[in-house]
Design a protein around this motif. Structure first.
Motif, short mmCIF file in Angstrom:
data_model
loop_
_atom_site.label_atom_id
_atom_site.label_comp_id
_atom_site.label_asym_id
_atom_site.label_seq_id
_atom_site.Cartn_x
_atom_site.Cartn_y
_atom_site.Cartn_z
N LEU A 59 1.31 -1.39 10.78
CA LEU A 59 0.34 -2.46 10.55
C LEU A 59 -1.08 -1.91 10.43
O LEU A 59 -1.84 -2.30 9.56
N THR A 60 -1.43 -1.03 11.36
CA THR A 60 -2.80 -0.52 11.34
C THR A 60 -2.90 0.83 10.63
O THR A 60 -3.94 1.46 10.64
N GLN A 69 -0.53 2.00 7.27
CA GLN A 69 -0.35 1.61 5.87
C GLN A 69 -0.88 0.19 5.63
O GLN A 69 -1.40 -0.11 4.56
N GLY A 70 -0.77 -0.68 6.64
CA GLY A 70 -1.25 -2.05 6.48
C GLY A 70 -2.75 -2.10 6.18
O GLY A 70 -3.20 -2.87 5.33
N VAL A 71 -3.50 -1.26 6.88
CA VAL A 71 -4.95 -1.23 6.66
C VAL A 71 -5.24 -0.70 5.26
O VAL A 71 -6.04 -1.25 4.51
N LEU A 123 -3.28 -0.82 2.70
CA LEU A 123 -2.88 -1.87 1.75
C LEU A 123 -3.94 -2.94 1.64
O LEU A 123 -4.26 -3.42 0.55
#
Ligand code: FAD
Ligand code: SF4
Ligand code: SF4
Ligand code: SF4
Ligand code: SF4
Ligand code: FES
Lengths: 378, 382, 136
Positions: B318-319, B321-323, B325
């Motif tokens: 979440l923090t 690849q999510g960031v 993305l």
């Protein structure tokens, strides 16, 4: 208007571990400014881990000796090569071969190691070797990376996927193809364990090897590979070799440095205890390309004179009486033998700072001054 | 400007001969260097063999001959090479559509000066990873990959030419069905003609020995005119038929790409369980970020204390690849570089392209093509 | 359904939504105890990283409240936020986070009741979804 060397992308081999990945270096005006994927390289196809891509930092000038240095009561002063070599020669001549030790490194090229080994022989020095952790020298056929990728079963000892990601990749690809992966290590959990079908927490490698259960044993056959990147004792290598032979599986020892496997051909492979004993037993120590103070500092106390040849300022350099500035991997031509036994060529890509010389050159100059022959190599 | 089409070829016989089609691209480069209009040409030279394309900065027009021909097994990226190392230079560059898309996104973010740049576009039907190409030539053609002297993609086939002059061809469909052939991102790429470059050059619709050129910008038009006037190019007008053929092939290729998008981004898109397994492999090596031409930040949030709470791997997706993305997936040009360099074989381009596609469907913003920044950056109210 | 109190994080803009929460408070309108409010100057201050970080740190639901469209005290802050929020709705499901765990609303300082009602609804929703289970 022609400005040459504005930007060049050149092939190299990563010097940061024993996998031997290809890496492209970006060179602008004789300075490495970055890396670029080397997708044509069969080992890693353009993929490198962080440590690998950080390799260009090994060249940066702030942290390397640029002149021969002599340590006088804790302060280093620049010396000319002539003076420094004279000092080396006058010192080494005052000791018998029994009092001299030579330590090489798995980071050096095969060519540098060959000269170093000839140098030791010419002097009659027997206390020589390089640090290979607990791996003994071996000369057997080992698994290729393609073997790993096409295995049906893989047994791993150590956190191999984390520590050698580009071997890890082959394990992952094998797993995607349906291979079963079992890993063992002493920690409660490991990254490799997370990416295995089964993780076994072990107390010691020896005990684990002696008690491999049927659920693992039955799967060790011709399409299986045993991969290990650490040993507690040298003898365990043979144990693993025997298990592999009995079951028909392949083995892949994952060594530490980019040329550990090559170095085994030229110098005795020593573990921490053996290196410490070697250092303890001599008065004059010549270290080429390694940093033994990192793992054997205790044993330095008995030394009269320490010479370190290095491309970086490290713990051993700081303890030295004399320091020779040496080129690093991009500043010379030679070969590395990776952990699967493939010998790969590296080429000189940038020129070293003016007073920095290649290991081979330095050793030859010393030999010449002492008046010994090193054979036909220049 | 309204498009203008022409057929061109190098006047210089050596370039004509060594060039992929008519050597027009190389001849344009030669013109630019000879007349000191640019200080350098960024293009590919062949390294150890045809599978090894190496980005090279050519400063002497005599060296252009070394760069002739197309390398289909060289999935390189020029965008960030320019923005990182060559942005002060007057430059001409050979760009595949993805290179041109990267340059477009970088230009919008003031990472390079488009006025200093001549973008000579190459139509592109896709590239093959070098080692994949070698394996597939061994497997499907039963040929030693070292015996291949030339490869090309034509009429749905991957064609190789051997040392002895013979040719062998296999349907790309067949190769790709078995997991070989073009990179995944190339299969799903629906921009084959780089209309975001100054000119777009290709073989579609061209007569043998000629390069088909579509002129996209005034700068491109002036360039081709000048190269002709200075005696570097032969130019003629393509027939109606060649225009039709070209358009037809383009449409077929776009349809095929869309079919692949539907398949890989929807029908067989990895489940969340699959993704959890993929993220478990991440060694937090930052290779994906560092290679991404759209991730250009000098100070990246992923290096900030706020997100880097430990050196533990795998990082929380979440923090991590999510960031990333959330910072740029809407601008992802699907160049596939992140996936190419991921040591852990995580199919990153799938999630990035899927997010850009969702964004495109909602806002109409096409990364790498639109002149404006994505609306997410807009200070406007609506 | 789980008995565990859901953890809900609410980012409220100083000028409107936070005022709404205040109004609800002074009027003694009860809103659920598991809701933690963080005051920010403007919804335009919120970026996707913060939402991701909140979920990573264990929030079961994340709420963002700003001024009504047209009323932002910094003119366009809530327009900017809305664009990001729309994007977040697409991103969260990619990480297996139900988009209903993320909610944004426009609430003015006088709308204490709307605040109370929205929070109650959101709380009930999160409660029915149960705790966010993530394997990382
Ligand atoms: C990967 C690839 C796929 C292609 N697919 C199509 C297609 O489907 N349809 C079509 O009409 N045309 C396609 N082309 C374009 C075509 O092959 C010719 O490049 C074009 O017609 C120009 O011909 P020329 O003789 O003028 O080029 P040349 O004078 O030979 O010059 C070609 C230039 O391209 C550079 N180059 C070669 N390989 C690459 C690469 N991988 N990335 C970036 N630059 C490169 C060379 O260094 C050289 O500067 C493709 C090109 C490439 C590189
Ligand atoms: S795995 Fe080893 S050889 Fe490969 S890039 Fe990483 S450090 Fe370099
Ligand atoms: S996210 Fe990946 S595919 Fe998208 S632009 Fe960046 S490198 Fe290319
Ligand atoms: S992840 Fe975000 S901050 Fe980091 S380089 Fe990419 S866009 Fe910039
Ligand atoms: S390249 Fe792959 S392994 Fe490395 S940080 Fe990106 S996703 Fe993780
Ligand atoms: S001040 Fe409330 S949303 Fe901007």
């Amino acid at each position: 208007m022609k400005v040459h060397d504005k930007m060049k992308v050149v092939h190299s081999i990563c010097p940061q571990c024993s996998v031997g990945c290809g890496i492209n270096l970006i060179n602008i005006d004789n300075r490495l400014v970055g890396t670029y994927p080397y997708k044509r390289h069969p080992i890693n196809e353009g993929k490198n881990c962080k440590k690998g891509r950080d390799c260009i930092e090994l060249v940066f000038e702030e942290n390397r000796p640029k002149n021969p240095l002599v340590n006088k009561n804790g302060t280093f002063s620049d010396y000319s090569w002539e003076e420094a070599l004279d000092l080396f020669v006058s010192k080494i001549k005052s000791y018998t071969p029994q009092d001299i030790g030579i330590i090489g490194s798995g980071n050096s090229t095969n060519e540098d190691l060959e000269i170093l080994s000839k140098f030791a022989d010419a002097l009659g020095v027997e206390k020589k070797g390089f640090y290979a952790e607990n791996f003994p020298a071996f000369n057997i056929e080992t698994a290729t990376l393609d073997d790993v990728q096409s295995s049906n079963f893989i047994l791993i000892v150590g956190d191999v996927i984390k520590e050698s990601p580009l071997i890890g990749r082959r394990i992952i690809l094998a797993r995607e193809n349906g291979a079963e992966v079992v890993s063992a290590d002493s920690a409660d959990k490991t990254f490799t364990g997370l990416n295995s079908d089964k993780y076994i927490k072990i107390r010691s490698i020896g005990e684990f090897l002696d008690n491999i259960g049927p659920e693992v044993h039955n799967k060790l056959k011709d399409s299986a590979t045993i991969i290990f990147n650490k040993l507690d004792l040298k003898e365990e290598f043979e144990k693993i070799q025997n298990i592999a032979e009995d079951s028909g599986s392949k083995i892949l020892p994952v060594l530490k440095q980019c040329n550990t496997r090559g170095a085994m051909r030229f110098l005795p492979a020593l573990n921490q205890e053996e290196i410490s004993r070697l250092i303890n037993d001599v008065k004059f120590l010549y270290v080429v390309g390694d940093n033994p103070a990192l793992y054997a500092e205790e044993s330095f106390k008995n030394l009269d004179f320490l010479v370190t040849q290095s491309s970086s300022i490290n713990e051993t350099v700081l303890l030295s009486d004399l320091v020779f500035p040496a080129s690093c991997w991009v500043e010379k031509t030679g070969t590395f033998t990776n952990t699967t036994g493939d010998m790969q060529k590296i080429s000189k890509t940038i020129s070293a700072p003016a007073e920095v010389l290649e290991d081979q050159r330095i050793i030859s100059k010393i030999a010449e001054k002492i008046g010994i022959e090193l054979g036909d190599k220049k | 400007m309204s498009p203008e089409y022409l057929l061109a070829r190098a006047k210089n016989e050596e370039l004509q001969d060594k060039g992929e089609c008519g050597g027009a691209v190389s001849s344009i480069f030669k013109y630019l260097l000879d007349n000191e209009i640019v200080e350098g040409v960024l293009t590919l030279t062949r390294g150890i063999d045809i599978y090894d394309g190496i980005p090279s900065l050519i400063e002497d027009s005599e060296d252009i001959i070394e760069t002739c021909g197309s390398l289909h097994c060289a999935p390189t990226m020029f965008g960030d090479l320019i923005s990182k190392y060559l942005k002060d230079m007057k430059l001409a560059v050979a760009v595949k559509p993805c290179d041109a898309m990267a340059i477009k996104e970088l230009e919008k973010r003031n990472q390079l000066d488009r006025d200093k740049l001549y973008e000579i576009g190459l139509n592109c039907g896709g590239t093959v990873m070098p080692i994949t190409a070698r394996k597939m030539i061994d497997l499907f053609y039963e040929v030693d990959p070292d015996d291949v002297v030339k490869e090309e993609i034509d009429k749905g086939k991957f064609i190789i030419e051997l040392k002895d002059g013979t040719e062998k061809a296999v349907e790309i469909d067949e190769l790709e069905e078995k997991g070989y052939g073009r990179r995944g991102s190339c299969q799903r790429c629906d921009l084959m003609i780089p209309r975001n470059a100054d000119v777009a050059c290709g073989n579609w619709g061209a007569e043998p020995g000629w390069t088909f050129i579509e002129i996209n910008t005034e700068k491109g038009k002036d360039l081709v005119d000048a190269a002709r006037n200075e005696g570097y190019l032969d130019i003629k007008t393509p027939s109606e038929k060649s225009l039709t053929i070209r358009e037809k092939i383009e449409n077929v290729m776009i349809k095929l790409a869309q079919k692949f998008q539907d398949k890989y981004l929807e029908e067989i898109y990895p489940s969340s369980e699959d993704w959890n397994k993929y993220w478990d492999r991440c060694i937090k090596c930052y290779a994906c970020r560092d290679v991404c031409p759209v991730c250009y930040c000098k100070e990246c949030a992923l290096d900030k204390e706020f997100y880097v709470d430990s050196e533990q791997i795998p990082p929380d997706p979440l923090t991590f690849q999510g960031v990333r993305l959330s910072h740029m997936s809407f601008s992802c040009i699907n160049c596939g570089q992140c996936q190419d360099v991921c040591p852990m074989e995580i199919p990153l381009a799938l999630i990035y392209q899927r997010m850009q596609k969702k964004y495109k469907d909602k806002t109409g913003f096409i990364a790498g093509v639109n002149e404006e920044l994505p609306p997410l950056y807009s200070p406007e109210k609506d | 359904m789980s008995d565990k109190e859901p953890k809900i994080l609410g980012f409220c803009c100083n000028w409107c939504c936070y005022g709404g929460a205040d109004t609800a408070g002074t009027a003694r309108m009860q809103y659920p105890p598991g809701v933690r409010i963080i005051r920010v100057m403007c919804s335009g201050r919120i970026n996707p990283d913060m939402i991701l970080k909140a979920f990573k740190e264990g929030a079961d639901g994340v709420f963002v409240g700003g001024c009504h469209i047209g009323d932002c005290h910094y003119d366009a802050g809530n327009y900017k936020w809305r664009r990001r929020a729309n994007f977040m709705e697409d991103l969260l499901p990619e990480f297996d986070i139900d988009r209903e765990r993320f909610r944004f609303e426009w609430i003015s300082a006088s709308e204490g009741e709307k605040f109370q009602k929205t929070m109650q609804e959101f709380y009930d929703k999160i409660k029915s979804l149960g705790p966010l289970e993530r394997c990382h």
